[in-house]
Every structure is written in C-alpha cells, then in structure tokens.
Motif scaffolding. Structure first.
Motif, PDB file in Angstrom:
ATOM      1  N   GLN A  98       0.902  -1.165   0.257  1.00  0.00           N
ATOM      2  CA  GLN A  98      -0.090   0.045   0.178  1.00  0.00           C
ATOM      3  C   GLN A  98       0.722   1.205   0.107  1.00  0.00           C
ATOM      4  OE1 GLN A  98      -2.499  -0.677   3.559  1.00  0.00           O
ATOM      5  NE2 GLN A  98      -4.263  -1.514   2.012  1.00  0.00           N
ATOM      6  N   ALA A 101       2.436   1.640  -3.315  1.00  0.00           N
ATOM      7  CA  ALA A 101       1.559   2.283  -4.364  1.00  0.00           C
ATOM      8  C   ALA A 101       1.042   3.707  -4.138  1.00  0.00           C
ATOM      9  CB  ALA A 101       0.080   1.500  -4.319  1.00  0.00           C
ATOM     10  N   VAL A 133      -4.487  -1.657  -3.079  1.00  0.00           N
ATOM     11  CA  VAL A 133      -3.573  -1.667  -3.914  1.00  0.00           C
ATOM     12  C   VAL A 133      -3.781  -1.807  -5.370  1.00  0.00           C
ATOM     13  CG1 VAL A 133      -1.307  -2.458  -4.747  1.00  0.00           C
ATOM     14  CG2 VAL A 133      -2.077  -2.398  -2.158  1.00  0.00           C
TER      15      VAL A 133
END
Length: 150
Positions: A98, A101, A133
């Motif tokens: 995460q 991203a 994600v």
C-alpha cells in the motif's frame, strides 16, 4: 558518519522511478468462503502462494518467498505459532505494498493475525486490503508495469 546524499555540481542526483507489476483483483468473499468450500480448502493454499508471488513482483524491494510462506502453512500449521507469524508478516507485506502504491496504509499486521481466530476472516481482510492496492492503478491489467511511490 554524516548522512549525505550524492550530488553533482548542479545539485542532488535524481532517483530513477521504481516500477512493479500490477496485481490481480479478487473477490474477498470468494477467496475467504466460496472457493475454499468448493475446493475443500485447497484454494486457500493456492491463494496464499499467489498473493505472495504478486506482492513480490509488485515491489521487488520486498524479499518474499511465496514457496516458503506456503510451506509454513502446509507443514507447520500444527504449531499454531508459525502460521500466525506468517499471517503477521503477510500483513506487513500488504502494508508495504500500500505504501509503495502511494496509498495511506490501512492494513494492520495485527488484524491480519488475530482475525484468523474469527472464522478465518483474516483471508477476507487481507484480500480486501490487497484490492485497495489494485484499485490504486485503475484500468491496468494484472502483470502490467506500474509506477511505485518512492
């Protein structure tokens, strides 16, 4: 030793952008309940291997072993501690994905661990967090190259 960044005469050296591969979106309920029931639990092992492989390909800075993670579930599940550690590490890997991203981290390694005791909801939780994600890169197909946040 002082922390210094390499510089040129014109200023700091630019860091090349990092790239990874997009992951596959899966239905959390199907992964948690539907497919494991149909396949008598085999799909959950396949899913665990696949998400580790995708996490590794998404961000090569993470050093994940998909086969090692699967072997922990296969051969050390009787210890109860080893799978919990594996679920915790998977939660950390999802949180790192995460972060890579460019998202705010919402995946809790503790929740990835302790939800295993509540009807195995950790699988649903981890897939839901992985889908965040995937949704950070709209319109991409699994396996295509995507930019990562530094």
């Amino acid at each position: 030793m002082a922390d210094t960044q390499p510089t040129t005469e014109s200023g700091p050296i630019a860091v090349a952008p990092q790239y990874g591969l997009a992951m596959k979106r899966r239905g959390p309920v199907a992964v948690w309940l539907g497919l494991p029931l149909i396949t008598l639990g085999i799909y959950q092992l396949v899913w665990y291997y696949k998400i580790h492989k995708e996490l590794n390909e998404h961000d090569r800075r993470q050093n994940l072993s998909p086969a090692g993670s699967l072997l922990v579930l296969l051969f050390l599940s009787w210890t109860l501690i080893a799978p919990l550690i594996s679920f915790h590490n998977t939660g950390k890997a999802i949180a790192n994905a995460q972060r890579a991203a460019g998202l705010q981290v919402t995946c809790s390694p503790a929740a990835s661990t302790w939800l295993a005791f509540v009807f195995g909801l950790n699988v649903w939780y981890m897939q839901r967090e992985l889908n965040r994600v995937v949704e950070a890169y709209p319109g991409t197909t699994p396996g295509t190259q995507v930019p990562l946040a530094v």
